[in-house]
Design a protein around this motif. Structure first.
Motif, mmCIF file in Angstrom:
data_model
loop_
_atom_site.group_PDB
_atom_site.id
_atom_site.type_symbol
_atom_site.label_atom_id
_atom_site.label_comp_id
_atom_site.label_asym_id
_atom_site.label_seq_id
_atom_site.Cartn_x
_atom_site.Cartn_y
_atom_site.Cartn_z
ATOM 1 N N ASN A 32 0.848 -1.185 0.000
ATOM 2 C CA ASN A 32 0.000 0.000 0.000
ATOM 3 C C ASN A 32 0.886 1.239 0.000
ATOM 4 O O ASN A 32 1.453 1.592 1.040
ATOM 5 N N ILE A 33 0.988 1.885 -1.142
ATOM 6 C CA ILE A 33 1.893 3.024 -1.285
ATOM 7 C C ILE A 33 1.490 4.178 -0.367
ATOM 8 O O ILE A 33 2.349 4.823 0.230
ATOM 9 N N CYS A 61 8.986 6.431 -7.857
ATOM 10 C CA CYS A 61 8.046 5.356 -8.162
ATOM 11 C C CYS A 61 8.425 4.136 -7.325
ATOM 12 O O CYS A 61 9.549 4.032 -6.854
ATOM 13 N N ASN A 64 4.458 -2.130 -6.980
ATOM 14 C CA ASN A 64 3.407 -2.603 -6.079
ATOM 15 C C ASN A 64 3.453 -4.130 -6.011
ATOM 16 O O ASN A 64 4.267 -4.772 -6.665
ATOM 17 N N GLU A 70 4.135 2.095 -9.754
ATOM 18 C CA GLU A 70 3.216 3.123 -9.261
ATOM 19 C C GLU A 70 4.026 4.341 -8.869
ATOM 20 O O GLU A 70 5.084 4.217 -8.252
ATOM 21 N N THR A 71 3.510 5.508 -9.195
ATOM 22 C CA THR A 71 4.193 6.739 -8.820
ATOM 23 C C THR A 71 3.906 7.078 -7.362
ATOM 24 O O THR A 71 2.835 6.779 -6.836
ATOM 25 N N HIS A 118 9.945 5.869 -15.957
ATOM 26 C CA HIS A 118 8.811 6.381 -15.187
ATOM 27 C C HIS A 118 9.284 7.325 -14.076
ATOM 28 O O HIS A 118 8.662 8.356 -13.825
ATOM 29 N N HIS A 122 8.145 11.174 -13.839
ATOM 30 C CA HIS A 122 7.435 11.632 -12.644
ATOM 31 C C HIS A 122 8.226 12.731 -11.934
ATOM 32 O O HIS A 122 7.639 13.711 -11.456
#
Length: 156
Positions: A32-33, A61, A64, A70-71, A118, A122
């Motif tokens: 869970n980011i 990033c 997950n 995910e960023t 990425h 980002h």
């Protein structure tokens, strides 16, 4: 870099107590980011002193639990309120070898390249949104980052 610039080094993984969040500390996948980033902010608040400058070593990033990139939410960077952002780009084959040595896991070169791309994208977006400088360095050549931070810290 920290010694040359009189910066205190902080590791995002240590601040969010990665080894407590994940039973397998070698597993870099995040369940869970948002939870991890909230833990990071709490960790920062517990160690930051107003009379010291810091270099926070972390990512833009994360992977997950489904092995998808995910960023890190923009809000995390807004709360950190950095004076600038830095990213160090590396040779993907070298990164793959270092990760294999460190984590004893094999990451595909394609995934690592995509991850680095990425992160750079980002970082550029965050830099623009926060209206702060993004320093881009290369593995084993931090001179541009050092010069930029030195200039920024020298300004009143």
């Amino acid at each position: 870099m920290c010694k040359e610039l009189n910066l205190e080094y902080l590791s995002a993984s240590q601040l969010l107590k990665w080894d407590e969040l994940n039973k397998d500390s070698q597993n870099k996948k995040v369940n869970n980011i948002l939870v991890t980033q909230n833990q990071l902010i709490i960790g920062l608040k517990n160690v930051i002193k107003n009379d010291q400058n810091y270099l926070l070593d972390g990512h833009y990033c994360l992977l997950n639990k489904a092995n998808m990139i995910e960023t890190i939410p923009f809000e995390t960077f807004a709360q950190i309120n950095p004076i600038n952002l830095n990213i160090i780009l590396g040779n993907i084959d070298e990164i793959s070898k270092r990760l294999q040595d460190r984590d004893k896991k094999i990451y595909s070169v394609e995934l690592l390249q995509k991850f680095q791309d990425h992160e750079l994208l980002h970082a550029k977006q965050i830099s623009k949104k926060l209206n702060i400088n993004l320093n881009i360095g290369l593995f084993n050549d931090y001179s541009k980052i050092i010069n930029s931070i030195h200039t920024k810290l020298a300004k009143p």
